[in-house]
Design a protein around this motif. Structure first.
Motif, PDB file in Angstrom:
ATOM      1  N   ASN A  28      -0.902  42.958 -10.006  1.00  0.00           N
ATOM      2  CA  ASN A  28      -1.166  44.317 -10.482  1.00  0.00           C
ATOM      3  C   ASN A  28      -0.103  44.766 -11.484  1.00  0.00           C
ATOM      4  O   ASN A  28      -0.410  45.334 -12.538  1.00  0.00           O
ATOM      5  N   GLU A  29       1.155  44.508 -11.168  1.00  0.00           N
ATOM      6  CA  GLU A  29       2.261  44.844 -12.079  1.00  0.00           C
ATOM      7  C   GLU A  29       2.131  44.062 -13.385  1.00  0.00           C
ATOM      8  O   GLU A  29       2.270  44.618 -14.480  1.00  0.00           O
ATOM      9  N   PHE A  30       1.866  42.776 -13.279  1.00  0.00           N
ATOM     10  CA  PHE A  30       1.743  41.923 -14.460  1.00  0.00           C
ATOM     11  C   PHE A  30       0.593  42.401 -15.351  1.00  0.00           C
ATOM     12  O   PHE A  30       0.742  42.494 -16.572  1.00  0.00           O
ATOM     13  N   GLN A  31      -0.548  42.731 -14.744  1.00  0.00           N
ATOM     14  CA  GLN A  31      -1.699  43.214 -15.516  1.00  0.00           C
ATOM     15  C   GLN A  31      -1.379  44.539 -16.206  1.00  0.00           C
ATOM     16  O   GLN A  31      -1.818  44.782 -17.332  1.00  0.00           O
ATOM     17  N   SER A  32      -0.607  45.409 -15.540  1.00  0.00           N
ATOM     18  CA  SER A  32      -0.181  46.673 -16.169  1.00  0.00           C
ATOM     19  C   SER A  32       0.682  46.411 -17.392  1.00  0.00           C
ATOM     20  O   SER A  32       0.539  47.068 -18.427  1.00  0.00           O
ATOM     21  N   LEU A  33       1.581  45.433 -17.278  1.00  0.00           N
ATOM     22  CA  LEU A  33       2.449  45.086 -18.401  1.00  0.00           C
ATOM     23  C   LEU A  33       1.629  44.559 -19.579  1.00  0.00           C
ATOM     24  O   LEU A  33       1.869  44.912 -20.730  1.00  0.00           O
ATOM     25  N   LEU A  34       0.640  43.712 -19.281  1.00  0.00           N
ATOM     26  CA  LEU A  34      -0.217  43.180 -20.341  1.00  0.00           C
ATOM     27  C   LEU A  34      -1.060  44.282 -20.971  1.00  0.00           C
ATOM     28  O   LEU A  34      -1.180  44.362 -22.200  1.00  0.00           O
ATOM     29  N   TRP A  39       4.832  43.173 -24.231  1.00  0.00           N
ATOM     30  CA  TRP A  39       5.464  42.068 -24.947  1.00  0.00           C
ATOM     31  C   TRP A  39       4.418  41.227 -25.651  1.00  0.00           C
ATOM     32  O   TRP A  39       3.226  41.362 -25.426  1.00  0.00           O
ATOM     33  N   SER A  40       4.926  40.352 -26.506  1.00  0.00           N
ATOM     34  CA  SER A  40       4.103  39.288 -27.080  1.00  0.00           C
ATOM     35  C   SER A  40       4.887  37.996 -26.885  1.00  0.00           C
ATOM     36  O   SER A  40       6.118  38.019 -26.777  1.00  0.00           O
ATOM     37  N   LEU A  41       4.173  36.892 -26.812  1.00  0.00           N
ATOM     38  CA  LEU A  41       4.825  35.600 -26.609  1.00  0.00           C
ATOM     39  C   LEU A  41       5.197  34.996 -27.958  1.00  0.00           C
ATOM     40  O   LEU A  41       4.439  35.100 -28.926  1.00  0.00           O
ATOM     41  N   LEU A  74       8.491  44.168 -11.948  1.00  0.00           N
ATOM     42  CA  LEU A  74       9.205  43.177 -12.739  1.00  0.00           C
ATOM     43  C   LEU A  74      10.372  43.891 -13.408  1.00  0.00           C
ATOM     44  O   LEU A  74      10.178  44.860 -14.149  1.00  0.00           O
ATOM     45  N   VAL A  75      11.580  43.434 -13.134  1.00  0.00           N
ATOM     46  CA  VAL A  75      12.783  44.117 -13.592  1.00  0.00           C
ATOM     47  C   VAL A  75      13.642  43.147 -14.407  1.00  0.00           C
ATOM     48  O   VAL A  75      13.920  42.024 -13.959  1.00  0.00           O
ATOM     49  N   ALA A  76      14.048  43.578 -15.589  1.00  0.00           N
ATOM     50  CA  ALA A  76      14.963  42.775 -16.398  1.00  0.00           C
ATOM     51  C   ALA A  76      16.345  42.815 -15.757  1.00  0.00           C
ATOM     52  O   ALA A  76      16.757  43.835 -15.205  1.00  0.00           O
TER      53      ALA A  76
END
Length: 165
Positions: A28-34, A39-41, A74-76
């Motif tokens: 869920n967190e990852f999908q929110s980030l996308l 970011w872009s790869l 997800l935390v830097a």
């Protein structure tokens, strides 16, 4: 209370990935980030630093102690950022407790409705001015570009410049 009946919050990705609810929270967190185009790869430029990340897990509970939801963030790992390379300046907004008391007193005396606002992924809306690169999250690595890094366009928790952004 239900506190003693549930497993504790995982401390690592390896622990969390084994439990369906925690994996769903990470997804869920990852999908929110996308969705927020955080970011872009890309390939890592030679003169840049890769900021690592970590997953932080928290059980959100109702007032009776029962589980409301599993939260993964997800935390830097911002303390590894290098000044002048990964960030130029930092800022942390602060509000004095006396200001909160005054606003609440005004709301009561004018009989205003008081509501709590919870902004999901609040830090994801700040645009970054600096070039910051982060590792791809384990378990969510792009299969076409596994050696690429995430070039951050928007702020995430843990970055030194996140509160300013």
């Amino acid at each position: 209370m239900h506190v003693g009946l549930v497993s504790p919050e995982p401390r690592t990705y390896s622990q969390a990935v084994l439990i369906l609810e925690w994996y769903a929270a990470m997804d869920n967190e990852f999908q929110s980030l996308l969705k927020n185009e955080t970011w872009s790869l890309c390939s890592l430029p030679l003169d840049k630093n890769v900021v690592p990340y970590k997953w932080v897990f928290k059980l959100k509970r109702r007032p009776d102690g029962s589980i409301e939801r599993h939260k993964a963030r997800l935390v830097a790992i911002g303390y590894l950022q290098r000044s002048g390379i990964d960030f130029l300046e930092t800022f942390s907004p602060v509000i004095k407790p006396s200001t909160v008391c005054i606003v609440l007193a005004l709301a009561i005396s004018f009989q205003w409705d008081i509501r709590q606002l919870n902004v999901s992924n609040a830090f994801l809306y700040g645009l970054l001015e600096e070039e910051v690169y982060m590792s791809q999250p384990k378990g969510f690595v792009d299969p076409v570009h596994p050696h690429f890094v995430c070039k951050l366009h928007k702020s995430i928790y843990g970055l030194k410049q996140a509160p300013r952004a």
